[in-house]
Design a protein around this motif. Structure first.
Motif, PDB file in Angstrom:
ATOM      1  N   VAL A   1       0.842  -1.194   0.000  1.00  0.00           N
ATOM      2  CA  VAL A   1       0.000   0.000   0.000  1.00  0.00           C
ATOM      3  C   VAL A   1       0.876   1.242   0.000  1.00  0.00           C
ATOM      4  O   VAL A   1       1.967   1.247   0.558  1.00  0.00           O
ATOM      5  CB  VAL A   1      -0.969   0.038   1.204  1.00  0.00           C
ATOM      6  CG1 VAL A   1      -1.998  -1.073   1.113  1.00  0.00           C
ATOM      7  CG2 VAL A   1      -0.221  -0.068   2.515  1.00  0.00           C
ATOM      8  N   ALA A   2       0.394   2.304  -0.628  1.00  0.00           N
ATOM      9  CA  ALA A   2       1.098   3.579  -0.597  1.00  0.00           C
ATOM     10  C   ALA A   2       0.889   4.217   0.771  1.00  0.00           C
ATOM     11  O   ALA A   2      -0.129   3.997   1.418  1.00  0.00           O
ATOM     12  CB  ALA A   2       0.577   4.496  -1.697  1.00  0.00           C
ATOM     13  N   VAL A   3       1.853   4.991   1.197  1.00  0.00           N
ATOM     14  CA  VAL A   3       1.806   5.655   2.498  1.00  0.00           C
ATOM     15  C   VAL A   3       1.958   7.153   2.274  1.00  0.00           C
ATOM     16  O   VAL A   3       2.741   7.577   1.426  1.00  0.00           O
ATOM     17  CB  VAL A   3       2.962   5.146   3.403  1.00  0.00           C
ATOM     18  CG1 VAL A   3       3.023   5.911   4.707  1.00  0.00           C
ATOM     19  CG2 VAL A   3       2.825   3.658   3.664  1.00  0.00           C
ATOM     20  N   ASP A   4       1.219   7.953   3.032  1.00  0.00           N
ATOM     21  CA  ASP A   4       1.384   9.405   2.960  1.00  0.00           C
ATOM     22  C   ASP A   4       2.722   9.760   3.597  1.00  0.00           C
ATOM     23  O   ASP A   4       2.874   9.731   4.815  1.00  0.00           O
ATOM     24  CB  ASP A   4       0.235  10.095   3.701  1.00  0.00           C
ATOM     25  CG  ASP A   4       0.391  11.607   3.741  1.00  0.00           C
ATOM     26  OD1 ASP A   4       1.278  12.143   3.043  1.00  0.00           O
ATOM     27  OD2 ASP A   4      -0.379  12.250   4.476  1.00  0.00           O
ATOM     28  N   GLY A   5       3.692  10.056   2.766  1.00  0.00           N
ATOM     29  CA  GLY A   5       5.041  10.336   3.248  1.00  0.00           C
ATOM     30  C   GLY A   5       5.122  11.500   4.206  1.00  0.00           C
ATOM     31  O   GLY A   5       5.979  11.537   5.097  1.00  0.00           O
ATOM     32  N   ALA A   6       4.222  12.469   4.073  1.00  0.00           N
ATOM     33  CA  ALA A   6       4.238  13.633   4.955  1.00  0.00           C
ATOM     34  C   ALA A   6       3.866  13.267   6.389  1.00  0.00           C
ATOM     35  O   ALA A   6       4.152  14.021   7.321  1.00  0.00           O
ATOM     36  CB  ALA A   6       3.296  14.705   4.428  1.00  0.00           C
TER      37      ALA A   6
ATOM     38  N   ALA B   1       8.203   6.253  12.332  1.00  0.00           N
ATOM     39  CA  ALA B   1       6.867   5.894  12.804  1.00  0.00           C
ATOM     40  C   ALA B   1       5.853   6.725  12.050  1.00  0.00           C
ATOM     41  O   ALA B   1       6.158   7.823  11.580  1.00  0.00           O
ATOM     42  CB  ALA B   1       6.735   6.121  14.300  1.00  0.00           C
ATOM     43  N   GLN B   2       4.661   6.190  11.936  1.00  0.00           N
ATOM     44  CA  GLN B   2       3.562   6.899  11.307  1.00  0.00           C
ATOM     45  C   GLN B   2       2.415   6.948  12.311  1.00  0.00           C
ATOM     46  O   GLN B   2       1.907   5.917  12.731  1.00  0.00           O
ATOM     47  CB  GLN B   2       3.113   6.196  10.036  1.00  0.00           C
ATOM     48  CG  GLN B   2       2.003   6.926   9.327  1.00  0.00           C
ATOM     49  CD  GLN B   2       1.536   6.181   8.091  1.00  0.00           C
ATOM     50  OE1 GLN B   2       1.694   4.978   7.999  1.00  0.00           O
ATOM     51  NE2 GLN B   2       0.960   6.896   7.166  1.00  0.00           N
ATOM     52  N   PRO B   3       2.013   8.150  12.720  1.00  0.00           N
ATOM     53  CA  PRO B   3       0.917   8.255  13.684  1.00  0.00           C
ATOM     54  C   PRO B   3      -0.373   7.640  13.139  1.00  0.00           C
ATOM     55  O   PRO B   3      -0.656   7.739  11.950  1.00  0.00           O
ATOM     56  CB  PRO B   3       0.748   9.760  13.883  1.00  0.00           C
ATOM     57  CG  PRO B   3       2.010  10.366  13.383  1.00  0.00           C
ATOM     58  CD  PRO B   3       2.537   9.435  12.330  1.00  0.00           C
TER      59      PRO B   3
ATOM     60  N   SER C   1       5.440   1.543  13.675  1.00  0.00           N
ATOM     61  CA  SER C   1       6.891   1.765  13.693  1.00  0.00           C
ATOM     62  C   SER C   1       7.563   0.910  12.642  1.00  0.00           C
ATOM     63  O   SER C   1       7.145  -0.209  12.378  1.00  0.00           O
ATOM     64  CB  SER C   1       7.451   1.405  15.068  1.00  0.00           C
ATOM     65  OG  SER C   1       6.885   2.231  16.057  1.00  0.00           O
ATOM     66  N   TRP C   2       8.635   1.443  12.067  1.00  0.00           N
ATOM     67  CA  TRP C   2       9.414   0.724  11.056  1.00  0.00           C
ATOM     68  C   TRP C   2      10.850   0.682  11.462  1.00  0.00           C
ATOM     69  O   TRP C   2      11.427   1.663  11.916  1.00  0.00           O
ATOM     70  CB  TRP C   2       9.319   1.406   9.697  1.00  0.00           C
ATOM     71  CG  TRP C   2       7.965   1.370   9.112  1.00  0.00           C
ATOM     72  CD1 TRP C   2       7.181   0.273   8.928  1.00  0.00           C
ATOM     73  CD2 TRP C   2       7.218   2.468   8.618  1.00  0.00           C
ATOM     74  NE1 TRP C   2       6.002   0.618   8.341  1.00  0.00           N
ATOM     75  CE2 TRP C   2       6.003   1.968   8.137  1.00  0.00           C
ATOM     76  CE3 TRP C   2       7.464   3.825   8.521  1.00  0.00           C
ATOM     77  CZ2 TRP C   2       5.030   2.761   7.586  1.00  0.00           C
ATOM     78  CZ3 TRP C   2       6.493   4.626   7.968  1.00  0.00           C
ATOM     79  CH2 TRP C   2       5.298   4.099   7.508  1.00  0.00           C
TER      80      TRP C   2
END
Length: 128
Positions: free
Chosen positions: A87-92, A110-112, A124-125
């Motif tokens: 899946v694509a992730v919102d990089g911002a 990490a992505q909130p 978390s990555w």
């Protein structure tokens, strides 16, 4: 004008013919079940998730790369396949862990989730 330039670049990259093959310097005969693995990978890339094709997923990633300097995607374990879906992730929305200690097992990014920045409510990555 800017949107047109982004679309021209994005379309040319996304429309490129691509191949799935064993990495340069490695012989297919030396990889266990190479043909089966290559077929599975190609099918996964052709239909990375329930709504995207390889092209539509790459268009999202390329657009983020061109406009924001980032172009992340990730594997979602909620997918149709045992390995999950791409899946694509919102990089911002990705945050760098300023306390990263350099260890492989420590999350670097990490992505909130749902607007929260607490560690318990983020993805978390590890790795790069």
């Amino acid at each position: 004008m800017v949107r047109r330039a982004i679309n021209v670049i994005k379309d040319r990259i996304a429309a490129m013919d691509w191949q799935v093959r064993v990495r340069r310097g490695v012989r297919a005969e030396d990889v266990a079940h190479a043909a089966r693995k290559l077929r599975a990978l190609r099918r996964t890339l052709e239909e990375p998730n329930a709504v995207d094709s390889f092209r539509t997923l790459m268009e999202q990633v390329i657009e983020d790369a061109l406009t924001g300097g980032f172009g992340p995607s990730r594997w979602s374990r909620r997918g149709r396949r045992a390995a999950g879906d791409a899946v694509a992730v919102d990089g911002a929305s990705i945050r760098i862990n300023a306390r990263w200690d350099g260890e492989e097992d420590t999350p670097r990014y990490a992505q909130p989730c749902r607007g929260s920045w607490s560690p318990a409510r983020s993805i978390s990555w590890t790795g790069s």
